[in-house]
Design a protein around this motif. Structure first.
Motif, PDB file in Angstrom:
ATOM      1  N   UNK A   6      12.215   5.423   0.426  1.00 24.19           N
ATOM      2  CA  UNK A   6      11.763   4.056   0.684  1.00 24.19           C
ATOM      3  C   UNK A   6      11.123   3.919   2.067  1.00 24.19           C
ATOM      4  N   UNK A   7      11.667   4.611   3.042  1.00 25.71           N
ATOM      5  CA  UNK A   7      11.108   4.534   4.391  1.00 25.71           C
ATOM      6  C   UNK A   7       9.677   5.061   4.421  1.00 25.71           C
ATOM      7  N   UNK A   8       9.413   6.132   3.642  1.00 22.82           N
ATOM      8  CA  UNK A   8       8.057   6.685   3.579  1.00 22.82           C
ATOM      9  C   UNK A   8       7.095   5.699   2.925  1.00 22.82           C
ATOM     10  N   UNK A   9       7.564   5.009   1.885  1.00 21.68           N
ATOM     11  CA  UNK A   9       6.720   4.013   1.211  1.00 21.68           C
ATOM     12  C   UNK A   9       6.387   2.876   2.171  1.00 21.68           C
ATOM     13  N   UNK A  12       3.876   4.061   4.777  1.00 21.37           N
ATOM     14  CA  UNK A  12       2.518   4.122   4.258  1.00 21.37           C
ATOM     15  C   UNK A  12       1.911   2.725   4.146  1.00 21.37           C
ATOM     16  N   UNK A  13       2.698   1.774   3.623  1.00 22.14           N
ATOM     17  CA  UNK A  13       2.194   0.408   3.509  1.00 22.14           C
ATOM     18  C   UNK A  13       1.775  -0.152   4.855  1.00 22.14           C
ATOM     19  N   UNK A  14       2.579   0.124   5.890  1.00 25.61           N
ATOM     20  CA  UNK A  14       2.221  -0.336   7.234  1.00 25.61           C
ATOM     21  C   UNK A  14       0.992   0.349   7.775  1.00 25.61           C
ATOM     22  N   UNK A  15       0.855   1.650   7.490  1.00 26.29           N
ATOM     23  CA  UNK A  15      -0.307   2.384   7.979  1.00 26.29           C
ATOM     24  C   UNK A  15      -1.595   1.894   7.323  1.00 26.29           C
ATOM     25  N   UNK A  47       1.068   4.946  -2.474  1.00 25.86           N
ATOM     26  CA  UNK A  47       0.297   3.723  -2.669  1.00 25.86           C
ATOM     27  C   UNK A  47       0.760   2.975  -3.914  1.00 25.86           C
ATOM     28  N   UNK A  48       1.021   3.722  -4.998  1.00 26.45           N
ATOM     29  CA  UNK A  48       1.464   3.079  -6.236  1.00 26.45           C
ATOM     30  C   UNK A  48       2.803   2.375  -6.044  1.00 26.45           C
ATOM     31  N   UNK A  49       3.672   2.962  -5.197  1.00 34.52           N
ATOM     32  CA  UNK A  49       4.974   2.349  -4.932  1.00 34.52           C
ATOM     33  C   UNK A  49       4.860   1.178  -3.967  1.00 34.52           C
ATOM     34  N   UNK A  50       3.974   1.291  -2.982  1.00 29.95           N
ATOM     35  CA  UNK A  50       3.847   0.244  -1.966  1.00 29.95           C
ATOM     36  C   UNK A  50       3.062  -0.958  -2.469  1.00 29.95           C
ATOM     37  N   UNK A  53       0.385  -2.203  -9.105  1.00 27.62           N
ATOM     38  CA  UNK A  53      -0.629  -2.965  -9.820  1.00 27.62           C
ATOM     39  C   UNK A  53      -1.973  -3.041  -9.129  1.00 27.62           C
ATOM     40  N   UNK A  54      -2.059  -2.613  -7.872  1.00 25.14           N
ATOM     41  CA  UNK A  54      -3.312  -2.730  -7.130  1.00 25.14           C
ATOM     42  C   UNK A  54      -4.105  -1.428  -7.062  1.00 25.14           C
ATOM     43  N   UNK A  55      -3.459  -0.298  -7.326  1.00 32.75           N
ATOM     44  CA  UNK A  55      -4.089   1.000  -7.074  1.00 32.75           C
ATOM     45  C   UNK A  55      -5.024   1.409  -8.211  1.00 32.75           C
ATOM     46  N   UNK A  56      -6.185   1.951  -7.825  1.00 29.92           N
ATOM     47  CA  UNK A  56      -7.131   2.591  -8.737  1.00 29.92           C
ATOM     48  C   UNK A  56      -7.399   3.984  -8.173  1.00 29.92           C
TER      49      UNK A  56
END
Length: 335
Positions: A6-9, A12-15, A47-50, A53-56
């Motif tokens: 979870x910390x990695x997700x 990544x979201x913050x980055x 990205x899919x976890x963070x 529904x938004x990732x392509x």
């Protein structure tokens, strides 16, 4: 697939939010370039976890290796299980034998940017990481690159209405690979990454075999150079509007660039030359040879400083007093 840390997700979201200016627009499509390597598969899963529904995702098949189609299918299969829309983009024209990596890169980004626009994304993320940045910095330093080249891989660039972003530049390759393994992600190692024929492979080996060369610190230096480069770009933009000259006798000024550069420092001449070459190539539809930030233009600058005409990337540059003229190189005369 095992659960992601979870910390990695969250990291990544913050980055990604940071490189996009502080926020990722909710519900907006996020386009990812996914090769199938451990780095890009880790980015895809993060990205899919963070941003569910938004990732392509898209994978480019350069048609350089027989296994490329199967690798693209591997990515597509994972995306299908994760509910991520995926596209395989196939390079239509043969890349050829000369400047393979540079030509492949140019075609890859053309395909990816067009695809990102088609899926409604305003950002396209690639999985470049700190080790990639360190390799790029050392490669360009070995070639004698200036500020623009040593700035390395940019964290964010605007290209045809799409923000090309690299949210993993603060991540090490080892932690991305470890993440992919821990999450049981499928991935492949591109054999070209171990081919000593390529400069990047040799610099990758240098970093791997030289413990006192810290990729993270080298990448940090590239970031500082990028900050200086951004400041110089602002000066360059101002000069582009104030130093343009259009002689009255020029019949088609839009196909050329005339710039008063004589009294500028060499670094600003270097930058203005690059801008003029890019501009004239674009308006005249010149795409070969490849011309980018790593292209050496020092011999061109030396010739112009001596008052001599010279060519670069299909552009003829000549001197008339204080003004430098940039125009398409005339066709060679048949013998």
């Amino acid at each position: 697939m095992s659960a992601l840390d979870r910390a990695a997700v969250e990291r990544f979201g913050g980055d990604l939010a940071h490189v996009l200016g502080g926020i990722v627009p909710p519900d907006a499509p996020i386009a990812l370039a996914v090769s199938g390597g451990p780095d890009s598969m880790a980015m895809l899963a993060l990205a899919a976890a963070a941003f569910p529904g938004q990732v392509r995702a898209a994978t480019v098949d350069h048609r350089l290796r027989a296994a490329a189609a199967a690798e693209a299918q591997m990515v597509a299969d994972w995306c299908a299980t994760a509910g991520v829309p995926h596209s395989t983009l196939v390079v239509a024209e043969p890349i050829g034998a000369a400047s393979v990596q540079a030509r492949a890169r140019a075609l890859r980004y053309d395909l990816l940017v067009r695809w990102a626009v088609e899926v409604g994304a305003t950002c396209l993320a690639t999985a470049h990481h700190a080790d990639d940045q360190a390799e790029t910095f050392l490669m360009r330093a070995a070639r004698g690159s200036g500020v623009a080249g040593l700035a390395g891989i940019r964290v964010r660039q605007r290209r045809e209405g799409v923000d090309l972003v690299r949210p993993l530049l603060g991540w090490r390759v080892t932690e991305l690979r470890a993440l992919a393994i821990a999450a049981a992600l499928p991935f492949v190692d591109d054999p070209s990454n171990a081919d000593p024929h390529y400069d990047r492979t040799r610099f990758r080996a240098l970093l791997r075999d030289t413990p006192w060369l810290d990729p993270a610190q080298i990448a940090r230096s590239a970031g500082y150079v990028a900050e200086a480069d951004a400041t110089l770009q602002e000066i360059e933009a101002w000069l582009w509007t104030t130093r343009k000259v259009v002689p009255e006798e020029v019949g088609a000024p839009d196909l050329q660039s005339w710039l008063d550069l004589a009294d500028l420092p060499r670094e600003l001449k270097r930058r203005m030359c690059r801008s003029a070459i890019r501009s004239v190539r674009a308006v005249n539809g010149i795409t070969r040879p490849v011309f980018d930030d790593s292209t050496n233009i020092e011999p061109l600058l030396d010739a112009l400083a001596a008052g001599k005409a010279a060519t670069q990337a299909g552009i003829m540059v000549s001197v008339r007093g204080k003004v430098w003229r940039f125009a398409p190189q005339p066709p060679r005369r048949a013998l």
